[in-house]
Design a protein around this motif. Structure first.
Motif, mmCIF file in Angstrom:
data_model
loop_
_atom_site.group_PDB
_atom_site.id
_atom_site.type_symbol
_atom_site.label_atom_id
_atom_site.label_comp_id
_atom_site.label_asym_id
_atom_site.label_seq_id
_atom_site.Cartn_x
_atom_site.Cartn_y
_atom_site.Cartn_z
ATOM 1 N N LYS A 246 0.842 -1.196 0.000
ATOM 2 C CA LYS A 246 0.000 0.000 0.000
ATOM 3 C C LYS A 246 0.879 1.247 0.000
ATOM 4 C CE LYS A 246 -4.029 -1.991 2.320
ATOM 5 N NZ LYS A 246 -4.989 -1.836 3.439
ATOM 6 N N ARG B 235 -2.158 7.937 -1.726
ATOM 7 C CA ARG B 235 -2.773 8.357 -2.981
ATOM 8 C C ARG B 235 -1.915 9.430 -3.654
ATOM 9 N NH1 ARG B 235 -8.081 8.879 -4.844
ATOM 10 N NH2 ARG B 235 -8.855 8.068 -2.856
ATOM 11 N N HIS C 48 -15.720 -2.619 -3.765
ATOM 12 C CA HIS C 48 -14.977 -1.977 -2.692
ATOM 13 C C HIS C 48 -14.891 -0.469 -2.958
ATOM 14 C CE1 HIS C 48 -13.688 -6.193 -2.660
ATOM 15 N NE2 HIS C 48 -13.446 -6.032 -1.376
ATOM 16 N N HIS C 49 -15.554 0.297 -2.121
ATOM 17 C CA HIS C 49 -15.621 1.739 -2.353
ATOM 18 C C HIS C 49 -14.551 2.514 -1.584
ATOM 19 C CE1 HIS C 49 -17.983 1.057 1.347
ATOM 20 N NE2 HIS C 49 -17.557 2.252 1.690
ATOM 21 N N GLU C 50 -13.786 1.828 -0.744
ATOM 22 C CA GLU C 50 -12.784 2.519 0.044
ATOM 23 C C GLU C 50 -11.725 3.165 -0.864
ATOM 24 O OE1 GLU C 50 -13.584 -0.621 0.418
ATOM 25 O OE2 GLU C 50 -14.565 -0.775 2.378
ATOM 26 N N GLU C 51 -11.452 4.427 -0.595
ATOM 27 C CA GLU C 51 -10.404 5.207 -1.281
ATOM 28 C C GLU C 51 -10.716 5.461 -2.762
ATOM 29 O OE1 GLU C 51 -6.211 4.509 0.572
ATOM 30 O OE2 GLU C 51 -7.089 2.509 0.278
ATOM 31 N N SER D 170 -12.190 7.670 -5.714
ATOM 32 C CA SER D 170 -12.470 9.084 -5.953
ATOM 33 C C SER D 170 -13.073 9.252 -7.344
ATOM 34 C CB SER D 170 -11.177 9.904 -5.833
ATOM 35 O OG SER D 170 -11.391 11.244 -6.252
ATOM 36 N N ASP E 12 -9.811 -7.224 -4.936
ATOM 37 C CA ASP E 12 -10.708 -6.136 -5.329
ATOM 38 C C ASP E 12 -11.760 -6.596 -6.333
ATOM 39 O OD1 ASP E 12 -9.506 -4.302 -3.758
ATOM 40 O OD2 ASP E 12 -8.413 -3.267 -5.346
ATOM 41 N N ARG F 20 -14.804 -4.115 -8.475
ATOM 42 C CA ARG F 20 -15.533 -2.845 -8.602
ATOM 43 C C ARG F 20 -16.177 -2.761 -9.975
ATOM 44 N NH1 ARG F 20 -10.493 -1.057 -6.389
ATOM 45 N NH2 ARG F 20 -10.696 -0.350 -4.227
#
Length: 203
Positions: free
Chosen positions: A76, A79, A129-132, A134, A162, A164
């Motif tokens: 990780k 951003r 997964h909506h985390e982080e 934008s 993941d 999405r």
């Protein structure tokens, strides 16, 4: 009594006719090359030889694309800043079978940005997964008859496990300024634990 000039012309004509007849007889006596049957191995070999003589004009099919789009570390990282994308962003291709409609795919480390131009009504995340994640819309253009953003972008991290799905709604212009929203692009991203990298598909 024939004149000397007329006799000379007649002899020349007879000589030319004899030469023509001799040439025709030689062509008749020469063996005729037999063409290979259409679709036979010999015909295919002849076609290949012709293509080689032409300097390689035959079209060559595209190489098979890789299964995954990106090779990304599972570590990780923060951003990226908005200004980083123009400097550090690496242009990538969507996964095989995609139809990107002119959209761009970039990545910095495990972060991905997808940018599309054109009048945009909405960008929505349908699931995953909506985390982080934008989502941004560009400013409305200066044309008073097109009161819609002139594009937008999606930024998200890509990590193992993941899944999405995004829907990009464009704007269709109709009769006398009437407008309607329609699906411009569906974007899906997934990275299954057994895959070496993610798949990012756009259609």
């Amino acid at each position: 009594m024939k004149t000397k000039k007329g006799t000379t012309g007649f002899v020349a004509l007879a000589f030319a006719g004899g030469a023509l007849f001799a040439g025709w007889a030689s062509a008749e006596d020469a063996p005729v090359a037999q063409e290979a049957p259409f679709g036979s191995v010999a015909a295919l070999e002849d076609a290949g030889a012709d293509d080689a003589d032409d300097g390689g004009d035959a079209e060559v099919g595209p190489a098979a694309p890789p299964k995954q789009t990106l090779a990304i570390s599972a570590d990780k990282s923060p951003r990226p800043k908005d200004s980083d994308w123009d400097v550090l962003g690496v242009e990538r291709s969507f996964s095989p079978g995609s139809s990107a409609n002119g959209c761009r795919l970039q990545n910095i480390r495990e972060w991905v940005r997808i940018r599309c131009g054109g009048s945009t009504a909405q960008i929505a995340m349908l699931g995953g997964h909506h985390e982080e994640v934008s989502i941004k819309l560009d400013p409305v253009g200066s044309d008073e008859f097109v009161p819609f953003p002139e594009g937008g972008e999606i930024v998200f991290p890509v990590r193992t496990g993941d899944r999405r799905v995004f829907e990009w709604l464009g704007v269709e212009f109709g009769y006398k300024g009437m407008t309607s929203a329609s699906t411009f692009l569906i974007i899906s991203e997934s990275w299954m634990p057994w895959d070496e990298g993610p798949t990012i598909y756009a259609r």
